[in-house]
Write an enzyme that holds these catalytic residues in place. Structure first.
Site: not given
Ligand code: NAI
Length: 399
Positions: A11-13, A39, A142, A147, A209, A323
Site C-alpha cells: 500500500g505504498g507509493n 492501510e 527496479t 512516484c 547508494h 533505504r
C-alpha cells in the site's frame, strides 16, 4: 495462458502507482492485498466514499474509479491470481511471502517489484518448505517509476518513468511471457534478463547508494544543515567517490567473470556502472567523459537530496537509517559479497564499504572481510537459505 487476475501486494507509493495504471484495463480482475490493518482500513474507507482516485502524470490529472478494485487484508485472495506483484521494500518480502504461500496455485507468477538482490534464494526456500514447486518467481530490477503518494488511498503522482526496465522469471522459460504481458499491460519498455542471478549481481542500487553514502558522506555524518543547505545526493559524487563506485563495480564484474569462466551461464546483465549509467540515462547526461561527470550532469538526478532526519532547532542531519543503506546493504551489496566469496573473488572495496556503513547502522555483517558477523541472519545471502556452493546457485537460476 493470459494474465487475467492480478493481486497487488502493498500500500505504498509504488503500489498506488501500479494499481492506478492497471485500473483502466477492463479485462483484468484486480485485487489489492493489504496485510497492514491501517492501510487496509484507509483503502476500504476511500472505496466506500466512492471518490475517484487521482493519478498525476506530467502535470495532468487522470481520474480512475475504484469500483473494480477489490481491497482485502485476507491473503487467500492470491488463490485465484495468475500474477501476484509485491510492491514493497525487500525487508517485507519474507513477511508477505509467508502469509500468501499456502494459497498460491501452481502456475501463478509471484513477482517482486523491485526484487533487489537475493530474492530468488529467499523465495525458492519459502516455496520449497511449503512444497510449492509449481509457483513461478519473478523480479524487476527496479521500480519503473519515481512516484509519491499525494493523499493516501486517493492520489499518487508519477514524477518520472525509466526508459527501460529489466526483469526475469524463474524458471527462465517464463521470462518472455512475463515480460511481454507486463510490457503490454503497463505500456513500458521491459526487457528480459537471462536469469535471476543477473538481477542479484546486476543490481546497481547496491553499488550507487551505499557507495555514495560511504564515498561522499562519511565525513559529513555529524554536520547540521539548514533545510535549504541539505546537500544533493547524486551530485555530491566527486572524483574520489566516483573511484569508490568504480572499484565496487569492478569487484562485481570480477565475480561475474569468475562465474562465467567456471560455469555454463550467461550474466550479460551484470555490467560496469559506467555502461549502466549510459544505458539508463543516455538522454539525460550532459557530459559522458567520466563517471564523475556523468553523476554531476545527469538531469534525472537533479535536485535529489541526501536523506536527512530532524535534529532539533530546525536543523537536519544525514539519516544513515534510510533505504540507501537499510535496503541496499542487507538485500544488496552483502548478497554480492557472499556470492563473490563463494566464487573465491577478493572484494576489498566492498568489504570496506560494508564494514563502515554497517557500523553506522549498529550492525555487524563482516568480520575481517569474512561473512561472520552476528547480524547476517537478517540478510539475503544465499548461504542463509542453504545455497552454500556456487553450483547449487547456478542450478537454481538455470532452471
Ligand atoms: P513505501 O515505503 O511507500 O511502501 C512500503 C509498503 O510496503 C507499505 O506501504 C506497506 O504496504 C508495505 N510494507 C512495509 N512493511 C511491511 C511489512 N512488514 N509487511 C508487509 N508489508 C509491508 O515504498 P515504495 O516507495 O512503494 O517503494 C517500494 C519499493 O520500490 C522499495 O524497494 C523502494 O526502494 C523501491 N523504489 C521506490 C521508488 C519510488 O519512487 N517510490 C523509486 C525506486 C525504487
Amino acid at each position: 495462458m493470459n494474465i487475467e487476475d492480478i493481486t497487488i501486494c502493498g500500500g505504498g507509493n509504488g503500489a498506488h502507482a501500479l494499481w492506478a495504471l492497471l485500473a483502466s484495463k477492463e479485462d483484468l480482475n484486480l485485487n489489492l492485498y493489504l496485510p497492514l490493518e491501517e492501510e487496509f482500513q484507509s483503502f476500504r474507507k476511500a472505496k466506500e466514499k466512492g471518490v475517484p482516485f487521482e493519478i498525476v502524470y506530467e502535470k495532468d490529472t487522470h481520474r480512475v474509479s475504484m469500483d473494480r478494485l477489490a481491497v482485502t487484508k485476507n491473503p487467500k485472495v492470491v488463490g485465484s491470481a495468475d500474477m501476484v506483484i509485491m510492491v514493497i521494500p525487500a525487508f517485507a518480502h519474507r513477511n508477505v511471502l509467508e502469509k500468501i504461500v499456502s494459497y498460491l496455485k501452481s502456475g501463478t507468477i509471484v513477482a517482486a517489484l523491485p526484487s533487489r538482490s537475493g530474492f530468488e534464494f529467499q523465495a525458492a526456500n519459502i516455496l520449497k518448505e511449503k512444497d510449492k514447486s509449481g509457483v513461478i518467481i519473478a523480479g524487476f530490477q527496479t521500480l519503473p517509476w519515481a512516484c509519491r503518494i499525494r493523499k493516501y488511498a486517493q492520489s499518487v503522482e508519477i514524477l518520472g518513468q525509466k526508459d527501460r526496465v529489466y526483469l526475469t522469471a524463474l524458471p527462465g522459460n517464463y521470462s518472455d511471457f512475463f515480460t511481454n504481458n507486463l510490457s503490454q499491460l503497463l505500456g513500458l519498455n521491459l526487457t528480459s534478463y537471462n536469469n535471476m542471478l543477473e538481477l542479484t549481481l546486476g543490481n546497481q542500487g547496491q553499488i550507487i547508494h551505499p557507495g555514495i553514502m560511504y564515498g561522499a558522506f562519511s565525513d559529513k555524518l555529524e554536520e547540521l544543515y539548514r533545510k535549504k543547505d541539505i546537500p544533493l545526493f547524486y551530485q555530491s559524487v566527486d572524483r574520489e567517490a566516483a573511484e569508490i563506485l568504480e572499484a565496487i563495480s569492478r569487484e562485481i564484474i570480477n565475480t561475474r567473470e569468475s562465474i562465467e569462466d567456471n560455469f555454463d551461464i550467461k550474466l550479460d546483465g551484470v555490467v560496469p556502472i559506467e555502461q549502466w549509467m549510459l544505458g539508463s540515462y543516455s538522454k539525460d547526461i550532459g557530459d559522458k567523459s567520466t563517471l564523475y561527470k556523468m553523476f554531476q550532469t545527469n538531469r534525472a538526478y537533479k535536485g535529489l537530496k541526501v536523506p536527512v532526519k530532524q535534529s532539533g532547532d530546525g536543523l537536519y542531519k544525514v539519516d544513515v537509517n534510510s533505504r540507501y543503506l537499510t535496503e541496499d546493504v542487507p538485500y544488496g551489496l552483502i548478497v554480492s559479497k557472499a556470492i563473490a566469496e563463494l566464487a573465491g573473488v577478493n572484494t576489498p572495496t566492498i568489504d570496506e564499504v560494508i564494514t563502515t556503513v554497517s557500523n553506522w547502522l549498529g550492525k555487524q555483517y563482516l568480520i575481517d572481510g569474512k561473512l561472520r558477523g552476528e547480524d547476517l541472519a537478517e540478510t539475503r545471502i544465499p548461504q542463509n537459505f542453504g545455497f552454500n556452493h556456487l553450483n547449487t546457485i547456478i542450478k537454481l537460476v538455470s532452471k
